[in-house]
Write a protein that holds these residues in place. Structure first.
Motif, PDB file in Angstrom:
ATOM      1  N   LEU A   1       0.878  -1.171   0.000  1.00 33.15           N
ATOM      2  CA  LEU A   1       0.000   0.000   0.000  1.00 33.15           C
ATOM      3  C   LEU A   1       0.915   1.221   0.000  1.00 33.15           C
ATOM      4  O   LEU A   1       1.836   1.293   0.818  1.00 33.15           O
ATOM      5  CB  LEU A   1      -0.879  -0.005   1.263  1.00 33.15           C
ATOM      6  N   GLU A   2       0.678   2.151  -0.929  1.00 35.42           N
ATOM      7  CA  GLU A   2       1.484   3.378  -0.994  1.00 35.42           C
ATOM      8  C   GLU A   2       0.659   4.547  -0.465  1.00 35.42           C
ATOM      9  O   GLU A   2      -0.473   4.743  -0.899  1.00 35.42           O
ATOM     10  CB  GLU A   2       1.873   3.627  -2.456  1.00 35.42           C
ATOM     11  N   LEU A   3       1.216   5.299   0.463  1.00 35.26           N
ATOM     12  CA  LEU A   3       0.520   6.457   1.036  1.00 35.26           C
ATOM     13  C   LEU A   3       1.303   7.731   0.751  1.00 35.26           C
ATOM     14  O   LEU A   3       2.537   7.744   0.836  1.00 35.26           O
ATOM     15  CB  LEU A   3       0.388   6.307   2.562  1.00 35.26           C
ATOM     16  N   LYS A   4       0.569   8.772   0.423  1.00 42.52           N
ATOM     17  CA  LYS A   4       1.218  10.048   0.129  1.00 42.52           C
ATOM     18  C   LYS A   4       0.265  11.158   0.563  1.00 42.52           C
ATOM     19  O   LYS A   4      -0.918  11.127   0.184  1.00 42.52           O
ATOM     20  CB  LYS A   4       1.445  10.118  -1.386  1.00 42.52           C
TER      21      LYS A   4
ATOM     22  N   MET B   1      -4.543  11.292   3.155  1.00 39.91           N
ATOM     23  CA  MET B   1      -3.511  10.518   2.464  1.00 39.91           C
ATOM     24  C   MET B   1      -4.083   9.931   1.172  1.00 39.91           C
ATOM     25  O   MET B   1      -5.145   9.298   1.213  1.00 39.91           O
ATOM     26  CB  MET B   1      -3.071   9.326   3.329  1.00 39.91           C
TER      27      MET B   1
ATOM     28  N   GLN C   1      -4.059   7.052  -1.448  1.00 40.73           N
ATOM     29  CA  GLN C   1      -3.657   5.641  -1.378  1.00 40.73           C
ATOM     30  C   GLN C   1      -3.479   5.062  -2.767  1.00 40.73           C
ATOM     31  O   GLN C   1      -4.261   5.336  -3.661  1.00 40.73           O
ATOM     32  CB  GLN C   1      -4.738   4.818  -0.679  1.00 40.73           C
ATOM     33  N   SER C   2      -2.454   4.209  -2.864  1.00 40.83           N
ATOM     34  CA  SER C   2      -2.222   3.551  -4.143  1.00 40.83           C
ATOM     35  C   SER C   2      -1.566   2.200  -3.843  1.00 40.83           C
ATOM     36  O   SER C   2      -1.325   1.887  -2.675  1.00 40.83           O
ATOM     37  CB  SER C   2      -1.311   4.459  -4.962  1.00 40.83           C
ATOM     38  N   PHE C   3      -1.281   1.432  -4.860  1.00 37.23           N
ATOM     39  CA  PHE C   3      -0.604   0.150  -4.656  1.00 37.23           C
ATOM     40  C   PHE C   3       0.623   0.107  -5.556  1.00 37.23           C
ATOM     41  O   PHE C   3       0.568   0.534  -6.707  1.00 37.23           O
ATOM     42  CB  PHE C   3      -1.544  -1.017  -4.994  1.00 37.23           C
TER      43      PHE C   3
ATOM     44  N   ILE D   1      -7.812  -4.011   3.411  1.00 36.46           N
ATOM     45  CA  ILE D   1      -6.805  -3.475   2.496  1.00 36.46           C
ATOM     46  C   ILE D   1      -6.281  -4.583   1.558  1.00 36.46           C
ATOM     47  O   ILE D   1      -5.998  -4.335   0.387  1.00 36.46           O
ATOM     48  CB  ILE D   1      -5.659  -2.762   3.261  1.00 36.46           C
TER      49      ILE D   1
ATOM     50  N   VAL E   1       3.386  -1.520   3.915  1.00 38.09           N
ATOM     51  CA  VAL E   1       2.919  -0.152   3.637  1.00 38.09           C
ATOM     52  C   VAL E   1       4.140   0.737   3.470  1.00 38.09           C
ATOM     53  O   VAL E   1       5.153   0.526   4.139  1.00 38.09           O
ATOM     54  CB  VAL E   1       2.079   0.390   4.826  1.00 38.09           C
TER      55      VAL E   1
ATOM     56  N   LEU F   1       5.294   5.071   2.909  1.00 41.97           N
ATOM     57  CA  LEU F   1       4.872   6.463   2.895  1.00 41.97           C
ATOM     58  C   LEU F   1       5.880   7.268   2.073  1.00 41.97           C
ATOM     59  O   LEU F   1       7.088   7.149   2.275  1.00 41.97           O
ATOM     60  CB  LEU F   1       4.870   6.965   4.347  1.00 41.97           C
TER      61      LEU F   1
END
Ligand code: ADP
Length: 307
Positions: free
Chosen positions: A12-15, A22, A24-26, A57, A85, A87
């Protein structure tokens, strides 16, 4: 239908979007390659071999795999663990930093699921791909089993492809990373390294030396990537240098190598020549670096690949 399976981890990508939200992406190296291969070559089966959990998730991640038309026959669900995960933060100067929470991720347990039955099913595939990230992530006590399984697949006639993708923070020391990479290069049929991996590990700075490192260890096809510099290939005893058109508006180089791998392998599986495959890999990578994030919008990618 040609079939390729990507072994490794998706996270899981958080930005941060603003102070309280945030995005969210993968993403994850093998997932990125699987996605770009499938987008560029929809007629090829592109599958993930990984472990997710049973929480929300995890289900959203597997939904995303399906949205991207990836095969999920070998996406396993761990009873208690969940995906890693990370960030992405950007400082005032625009420098990005990555913080990971993946020490206990589900994907590390892959070998619990990689049984003889699975080897039999994968034995009829055309290709399996793994990277140095997968090697680092799989729990150390199952590495021997990992090598056994990859050897079985190779013996069954599956083309084994390896990209070192060295990430220093994932290894306890360079010595172990080198030992594992050398084992991978000895076993792999094809190697798709970046020069930077070898500079960090061996102090090797030229594409030619990287190529020699791989060919002297028996790799049949080698593609050395080097940012905007020429791509060097080796196949059937012939070395070729392919020039790249440098991108001037580089926004985010995350997943450049992954996009290249997806385009390149898709093209080769489709029967295209090495020259054509490098061109397609380079267009894929050159497009991805003009947009933020590991996975760029499909419409933008598709349009670039069609032109
Ligand atoms: P990695 O993501 O593994 O570090 P590289 O930086 O070596 O990968 O780049 C992979 C590929 O991406 C290159 O072979 C090239 O095709 C493309 N690429 C990277 N940087 C540029 C650039 N500035 N201009 C055009 N293409 C690039």
């Amino acid at each position: 239908m040609k079939r390729i399976y990507f072994i490794g981890e998706c996270m899981l990508e958080l930005k941060a979007k603003d102070e309280s939200t945030m995005a969210q992406s993968f993403a994850g190296d093998v997932y990125n390659s699987a996605v770009y291969l499938k987008r560029a070559f929809p007629q090829i089966l592109s599958g993930m071999v990984t472990v997710i959990g049973q929480n929300t998730i995890s289900h959203r991640m597997s939904q995303r795999f399906l949205q991207e038309q990836l095969n999920t026959d070998f996406v396993f669900e761990h009873e208690t663990k969940s995906p890693g995960v990370y960030l992405i933060e950007t400082d005032a100067q625009g420098e990005r930093t990555f913080t990971f929470w993946r020490n206990d991720s589900a994907a590390r347990q892959l070998m619990q699921f990689f049984d003889d039955g699975m080897v039999n099913q994968l034995s009829t595939a055309d290709m399996v791909f793994f990277s140095g990230v997968a090697l680092a992530v799989i729990v150390p006590e199952s590495r021997e089993l990992f090598w056994q399984r990859i050897t079985q697949l190779k013996q069954a006639g599956v083309t084994v492809v390896f990209d070192p993708n060295f990430r220093a923070s994932l290894w306890p020391d360079k010595k172990l990373a080198k030992q594992q990479f050398e084992q991978a290069i000895l076993l792999a049929d094809w190697v798709l390294p970046g020069v930077e991996d070898f500079t960090a590990l061996y102090g090797i700075e030229s594409a030619q030396q990287v190529m020699d490192f791989c060919t002297t260890r028996g790799a049949q096809e080698v593609v050395v990537k080097n940012g905007p510099a020429s791509v060097l290939t080796y196949s059937n005893g012939t070395k070729t240098e392919h020039s790249i058109t440098p991108v001037t508006k580089v926004v985010d180089t995350t997943s450049a190598g992954d996009a290249f791998n997806g385009g390149y392998l898709g093209a080769r599986l489709s029967g295209l020549t090495l020259e054509q495959a490098v061109k397609i890999g380079a267009v894929a990578a050159g497009t991805v670096i003009q947009y933020p994030g590991a996975i760029i919008p499909k419409a933008i990618f598709d349009q670039a690949m069609a032109s």
